[in-house]
Enzyme design. Structure first.
Site, PDB file in Angstrom:
ATOM      1  N   TYR A  55       0.829  -1.213   0.000  1.00  0.00           N
ATOM      2  CA  TYR A  55       0.000   0.000   0.000  1.00  0.00           C
ATOM      3  C   TYR A  55       0.865   1.266   0.000  1.00  0.00           C
ATOM      4  O   TYR A  55       0.348   2.367  -0.233  1.00  0.00           O
ATOM      5  CB  TYR A  55      -0.964   0.026   1.196  1.00  0.00           C
ATOM      6  CG  TYR A  55      -1.969  -1.105   1.263  1.00  0.00           C
ATOM      7  CD1 TYR A  55      -2.125  -2.014   0.215  1.00  0.00           C
ATOM      8  CD2 TYR A  55      -2.781  -1.274   2.377  1.00  0.00           C
ATOM      9  CE1 TYR A  55      -3.036  -3.060   0.287  1.00  0.00           C
ATOM     10  CE2 TYR A  55      -3.708  -2.313   2.451  1.00  0.00           C
ATOM     11  CZ  TYR A  55      -3.821  -3.202   1.414  1.00  0.00           C
ATOM     12  OH  TYR A  55      -4.737  -4.236   1.489  1.00  0.00           O
ATOM     13  N   HIS A 113       0.022 -11.940   2.061  1.00  0.00           N
ATOM     14  CA  HIS A 113      -1.016 -11.159   1.360  1.00  0.00           C
ATOM     15  C   HIS A 113      -1.822 -11.998   0.365  1.00  0.00           C
ATOM     16  O   HIS A 113      -3.013 -11.769   0.168  1.00  0.00           O
ATOM     17  CB  HIS A 113      -0.349  -9.973   0.647  1.00  0.00           C
ATOM     18  CG  HIS A 113      -1.247  -8.817   0.398  1.00  0.00           C
ATOM     19  ND1 HIS A 113      -0.833  -7.518   0.472  1.00  0.00           N
ATOM     20  CD2 HIS A 113      -2.566  -8.749   0.076  1.00  0.00           C
ATOM     21  CE1 HIS A 113      -1.856  -6.708   0.210  1.00  0.00           C
ATOM     22  NE2 HIS A 113      -2.904  -7.427  -0.033  1.00  0.00           N
TER      23      HIS A 113
HETATM   24  N1  LIG Z   1      -5.967  -8.520   1.538  1.00  0.00           N
HETATM   25  C1  LIG Z   1      -6.376  -8.027   0.381  1.00  0.00           C
HETATM   26  O1  LIG Z   1      -6.042  -8.548  -0.696  1.00  0.00           O
HETATM   27  C2  LIG Z   1      -7.246  -6.820   0.365  1.00  0.00           C
HETATM   28  C3  LIG Z   1      -7.862  -6.427  -0.833  1.00  0.00           C
HETATM   29  C4  LIG Z   1      -8.695  -5.313  -0.816  1.00  0.00           C
HETATM   30  C5  LIG Z   1      -8.897  -4.624   0.369  1.00  0.00           C
HETATM   31  N2  LIG Z   1      -8.257  -5.015   1.521  1.00  0.00           N
HETATM   32  C6  LIG Z   1      -8.427  -4.273   2.801  1.00  0.00           C
HETATM   33  O2  LIG Z   1      -9.805  -3.976   3.005  1.00  0.00           O
HETATM   34  C7  LIG Z   1      -9.986  -2.559   3.045  1.00  0.00           C
HETATM   35  C8  LIG Z   1     -11.324  -2.154   2.463  1.00  0.00           C
HETATM   36  O3  LIG Z   1     -11.487  -2.650   1.171  1.00  0.00           O
HETATM   37  P1  LIG Z   1     -11.563  -1.727  -0.132  1.00  0.00           P
HETATM   38  O4  LIG Z   1     -10.702  -0.531   0.071  1.00  0.00           O
HETATM   39  O5  LIG Z   1     -11.261  -2.603  -1.281  1.00  0.00           O
HETATM   40  O6  LIG Z   1     -13.079  -1.361  -0.294  1.00  0.00           O
HETATM   41  P2  LIG Z   1     -14.366  -0.926   0.583  1.00  0.00           P
HETATM   42  O7  LIG Z   1     -13.990  -0.592   1.971  1.00  0.00           O
HETATM   43  O8  LIG Z   1     -15.390  -1.964   0.320  1.00  0.00           O
HETATM   44  O9  LIG Z   1     -14.844   0.379  -0.196  1.00  0.00           O
HETATM   45  C9  LIG Z   1     -14.114   1.546  -0.206  1.00  0.00           C
HETATM   46  C10 LIG Z   1     -14.871   2.529  -1.110  1.00  0.00           C
HETATM   47  O10 LIG Z   1     -16.130   2.854  -0.506  1.00  0.00           O
HETATM   48  C11 LIG Z   1     -16.230   4.271  -0.343  1.00  0.00           C
HETATM   49  N3  LIG Z   1     -16.933   4.486   0.936  1.00  0.00           N
HETATM   50  C12 LIG Z   1     -16.435   4.372   2.178  1.00  0.00           C
HETATM   51  N4  LIG Z   1     -17.365   4.599   3.108  1.00  0.00           N
HETATM   52  C13 LIG Z   1     -18.515   4.869   2.439  1.00  0.00           C
HETATM   53  C14 LIG Z   1     -19.814   5.198   2.862  1.00  0.00           C
HETATM   54  N5  LIG Z   1     -20.131   5.272   4.161  1.00  0.00           N
HETATM   55  N6  LIG Z   1     -20.747   5.438   1.900  1.00  0.00           N
HETATM   56  C15 LIG Z   1     -20.449   5.354   0.589  1.00  0.00           C
HETATM   57  N7  LIG Z   1     -19.214   5.042   0.134  1.00  0.00           N
HETATM   58  C16 LIG Z   1     -18.253   4.805   1.052  1.00  0.00           C
HETATM   59  C17 LIG Z   1     -14.813   4.778  -0.327  1.00  0.00           C
HETATM   60  O11 LIG Z   1     -14.761   6.111  -0.785  1.00  0.00           O
HETATM   61  P3  LIG Z   1     -13.837   7.271  -0.128  1.00  0.00           P
HETATM   62  O12 LIG Z   1     -12.564   6.639   0.337  1.00  0.00           O
HETATM   63  O13 LIG Z   1     -13.651   8.214  -1.267  1.00  0.00           O
HETATM   64  O14 LIG Z   1     -14.644   7.857   1.001  1.00  0.00           O
HETATM   65  C18 LIG Z   1     -14.139   3.829  -1.317  1.00  0.00           C
HETATM   66  O15 LIG Z   1     -14.396   4.232  -2.636  1.00  0.00           O
HETATM   67  C19 LIG Z   1      -8.770  -2.022   2.284  1.00  0.00           C
HETATM   68  O16 LIG Z   1      -8.513  -0.652   2.542  1.00  0.00           O
HETATM   69  C20 LIG Z   1      -7.690  -2.948   2.797  1.00  0.00           C
HETATM   70  O17 LIG Z   1      -7.277  -2.584   4.097  1.00  0.00           O
HETATM   71  C21 LIG Z   1      -7.452  -6.109   1.532  1.00  0.00           C
END
Ligand SMILES: NC(=O)c1ccc[n+]([C@@H]2O[C@H](COP(=O)([O-])OP(=O)(O)OC[C@H]3O[C@@H](n4cnc5c(N)ncnc54)[C@H](OP(=O)(O)O)[C@@H]3O)[C@@H](O)[C@H]2O)c1
Length: 288
Positions: A55, A113
């Site tokens: 990241y 990961h």
């Molecule tokens: N291990 C892995 O391979 C892996 C893969 C993916 C993710 N992850 C982890 O999981 C975390 C979350 O997953 P993700 O980042 O893929 O997606 P997510 O949390 O499902 O979605 C994030 C998106 O939703 C928006 N959002 C956040 N809160 C909201 C709300 N209350 N209402 C409407 N939209 C909202 C954010 O926009 P804004 O930021 O613009 O507010 C962003 O565009 C990651 O940050 C990471 O730590 C791990």
């Protein structure tokens, strides 16, 4: 249904340490804003940040946590070995880099990961994580994006080790989980062994906020679709890891402990579909 949860609820891991059920994800959070948003998250009540070496924001994310008045022992930080760098040496270097960049003293949870690189790479990297626990650098260890065949490979290897200390303790599998990807096979396998699941992309990357499954539940509970999704994950017993760089959404995503989905609500969210919204290494063959 989970017991009454609050903002600081934790789950006990097989390692003996506890993990906060609400985590703050920082994937795709630019390094330039990571200090500000992690600081805001901790001040909003989160105690858990989910980052990774890939990241490229580990230093500012940890600095944002440490700049709050919350003591280190109440903070929980996760990092991960780069998915395309799995090996004994790669995992050792990864842990060392995270410790050096974050200044956290120890890392609460370190994950592999993704299960790429073949058997020797996966098991060598796991062995390095086991050693990092023995050395006091890391407290709990786990995997991410492991399908059942990857988990079974690791379990078989663990059974062949001379001592439980050499085998290490698998505490966590972090995978994409939401109502459009409930993954009963992986979830059942992990639950049978008391391995906790972390739900990544729990907001389905904001692609379902107008979905007809969510809107009536949001109206019924006076909550947003995002809050319904997070509550679904919590009530499955998962650790949820929402990401947002928007202060108001960071606060909204933590405001999920004053309502409950009932059995009918939860049943209504059983879609039975299999729709990953991002990469899907869980299905990679063992040879990949
Ligand atoms: N291990 C892995 O391979 C892996 C893969 C993916 C993710 N992850 C982890 O999981 C975390 C979350 O997953 P993700 O980042 O893929 O997606 P997510 O949390 O499902 O979605 C994030 C998106 O939703 C928006 N959002 C956040 N809160 C909201 C709300 N209350 N209402 C409407 N939209 C909202 C954010 O926009 P804004 O930021 O613009 O507010 C962003 O565009 C990651 O940050 C990471 O730590 C791990």
């Amino acid at each position: 249904m989970a017991a009454k949860l609050d903002l600081h609820s934790t789950l006990k891991m097989k390692s003996g340490y506890s993990i906060p059920v609400l985590g703050y994800g920082v994937y795709q959070t630019p390094a330039a804003v990571a200090h500000d948003v992690t600081h805001h998250a901790i001040l909003s009540g989160y105690r858990h940040v989910d980052s990774a070496t890939v990241y490229r924001n580990e230093a500012p994310s940890a600095a944002g946590m440490l700049a709050t008045p919350v003591p280190r022992d109440q903070l929980f930080y996760t990092s991960k070995v780069e998915p395309r760098n799995l090996s004994y040496a790669g995992a050792k270097a990864s842990v060392a880099a995270t410790l050096q960049q974050t200044g956290l003293g120890y890392i609460d949870l370190y994950l592999l990961h993704a299960p790429y690189g073949g058997r020797e790479a996966r098991l060598g990297a796991w062995r390095a994580l086991v050693e990092s626990v023995a050395e006091g650098k890391v407290r709990s260890i786990g995997v991410s994006n492991y399908g059942v065949h990857h988990l079974e490979e690791l379990e078989q290897w663990q059974k062949q080790q001379p001592t439980p200390q050499a085998a290490g303790i698998l505490s966590i599998n972090q995978i994409e989980l939401h109502p459009w990807l409930a993954r009963p096979d992986i979830v059942t396998w992990c639950r049978a062994r008391s391995i906790h699941l972390e739900a990544y992309s729990p907001l389905v990357r904001s692609t379902k906020m107008s979905d007809p499954l969510l809107l009536p539940l949001a109206a019924k509970h006076g909550k947003t679709p995002a809050q319904i999704l997070l509550r679904w994950g919590l009530q499955q017993g998962f650790v949820v890891l929402p990401k947002s760089v928007t202060h108001a959404r960071i606060e909204q995503n933590a405001d999920i402990f004053d309502f409950e989905l009932d059995e009918g609500d939860m049943r209504g969210l059983e879609t039975g579909v299999y729709e990953p919204c991002t990469w899907n290494p869980t299905t990679a063959p063992l040879s990949e």
